[in-house]
Write an enzyme that holds these catalytic residues in place. Structure first.
Site, PDB file in Angstrom:
ATOM      1  CB  SER A 132     -16.011 -22.842 -15.473  1.00 44.05           C
ATOM      2  OG  SER A 132     -17.294 -22.551 -14.990  1.00 44.05           O
ATOM      3  CE1 TYR A 156     -15.292 -17.490 -18.074  1.00 45.84           C
ATOM      4  CE2 TYR A 156     -17.257 -18.688 -17.422  1.00 45.84           C
ATOM      5  CZ  TYR A 156     -15.939 -18.348 -17.206  1.00 45.84           C
ATOM      6  OH  TYR A 156     -15.268 -18.879 -16.129  1.00 45.84           O
ATOM      7  CE  LYS A 160     -12.903 -20.338 -18.032  1.00 45.34           C
ATOM      8  NZ  LYS A 160     -11.496 -19.974 -17.830  1.00 45.34           N
TER       9      LYS A 160
END
Ligand code: NAD
Ligand code: UFG
Length: 357
Positions: A132, A156, A160
């Site tokens: 992302s 989050y 990644k």
């Protein structure tokens, strides 16, 4: 199923980006197997992908499975050979990850490690991962190139970053691996049939689904998070990429995995253009000929000012670039939310799903 078709495992295949990618894979002549625990999706999406793919729909199968269930994954890999894995499965709500970090570390990290272990054990070493633009944090300048320093502002985002690092380590330990990390910017829109798409549960976190819900009367107004940024109109600027263009980027990545020189590479998938919140609203109003009421509010914690992609590396090395314009993205987002679509016309203009020929 043709003998020659490459068989691709797609984790998170019932989800928003996974279902669109399954469709583009099938239309591109691949055979695909979807797995998903259906925590944030429904198996109906799989049936719809099969229907939209017409005669190619028979090349898709599905297994309800949690990636952390190693015996189930082992059984699947023992039962068939995969040419590559595209890994979408994961939790993705930034705010929820702050409130429940262990859920995010368990699901996203444990799920990925289990998958990579089973892949290695079965000699499947071609991997495409959904990273992302969140890994660029608040970039010092734009457009973001793949070489920018990385950071994470939420659990989050850290999942990644960690998974990217895990992939680089795996490749360093065993150069048989071929890995592509795709950093998505802001995926929006849906297949023009409106038959598959994104229907977030509860209040949408993201801009486009929120605007769509205001447009259809489900919410009274859009809250604009901050109009005091150093941008053209004070609101946040992002790079909104249509989900079908994003899906095609995965097919370009699969092709790149056949390049003997590929090791572990990272590519941005974006449009290369920044659009502000107010510009999105104005385009949506123009396309729908209706007013989107606005409520101006303070900045959302953790938000960044301006983030958009450099697309040079993906265009050069993946031979991929977007085919759907900004106006078309907004028009299609409006159409897919209101059900007024023209699948045939769109597919004519977008081709049969193959990337750049
Ligand atoms: P989504 O929630 O629609 O799809 C993810 C799917 O994974 C869901 O169907 C969910 O049920 C499944 N899943 C979650 N954990 C699982 C597990 N342990 N085992 C099996 N299935 C599991 O999300 P999406 O928008 O399609 O995102 C796909 C990927 O792209 C995610 O990894 C996400 O972090 C990443 N990504 C998304 C965006 C975005 O804005 N949508 C942006 C950048 C990156
Ligand atoms: N915004 C509003 N009102 C809303 C929702 C959003 O004004 O109700 C604004 C935000 O402040 C931001 C812009 O619209 O300026 C875009 O916000 P989104 O929530 O749609 O997207 P983000 O860029 O914040 O984050 C998204 C995903 C992340 C992902 C990131 C980069 O939610 O998971 O893109 O890919 F990491």
């Amino acid at each position: 199923m043709t003998d020659m078709a490459q068989k691709i495992l797609v984790t998170g295949g019932a989800g928003y980006i996974g279902s669109h990618t399954l469709l583009q894979l099938l239309l591109g002549g691949y055979a695909a197997v979807g797995v998903d625990n259906l925590d944030n999706s429904s198996q109906v999406a799989i049936q719809r992908v099969q229907e939209l793919a017409g005669e190619y729909g028979q090349n898709l199968s599905f297994h309800k499975m949690d990636l952390r269930d190693k015996p189930a994954l082992e059984k699947l890999f023992a039962s068939m050979k995969f040419d590559a894995v595209i890994h979408f499965a994961g939790l993705k709500a930034v705010g929820e990850s702050v409130a429940k970090p262990l859920n995010y570390y368990d699901n996203n990290l444990s799920g990925t490690i289990t998958l990579l272990e089973v892949m290695a054990a079965h000699g499947c070493k071609r991997f495409v991962f959904s990273s992302s633009a969140t890994v660029y944090g608040w970039p010092k300048e734009v457009p973001c190139t793949e070489e920018f320093p990385l950071s994470a502002a939420s659990p989050y985002g850290r999942t990644k970053l960690f998974i990217e690092e895990i992939c680089r380590d795996i490749y360093h330990s065993d150069s048989e691996w071929k890995i592509i990390l795709l950093r998505y910017f802001n995926p929006v829109g849906a297949h023009p049939s409106g038959y598959i798409g994104e229907d977030p549960r509860g209040v949408p976190n993201n801009l486009m689904p929120f605007v769509q819900q205001v447009a259809v009367g489900r919410r009274p107004a859009l809250t604009v998070f901050g109009n005091d940024y150093s941008t053209k109109d004070g609101t946040g600027v992002r790079d909104y990429i249509h989900v079908l263009d994003l899906a095609d980027g995965h097919i370009a990545a699969l092709r790149k995995l056949s390049d003997p020189s590929i090791g572990c590479e990272v590519y941005n998938l974006g449009t290369g253009k920044g659009t502000s919140v107010l510009e999105i609203v104005a385009s949506f109003e123009k396309a729908s000929k209706q007013k989107i009421p606005l409520v101006m509010a303070g900045r959302r914690p953790g938000d960044t000012e301006t983030v958009y992609a450099s697309t040079d590396k993906a265009e050069r090395e993946l031979k991929w670039k977007i085919q759907i314009s900004k106006q078309e993205v907004v028009r299609l987002s409006r159409a897919s939310s209101s059900g007024k679509t023209s699948k045939g016309r769109f597919l004519e203009s977008h081709g049969n799903g193959r990337v750049n020929g």
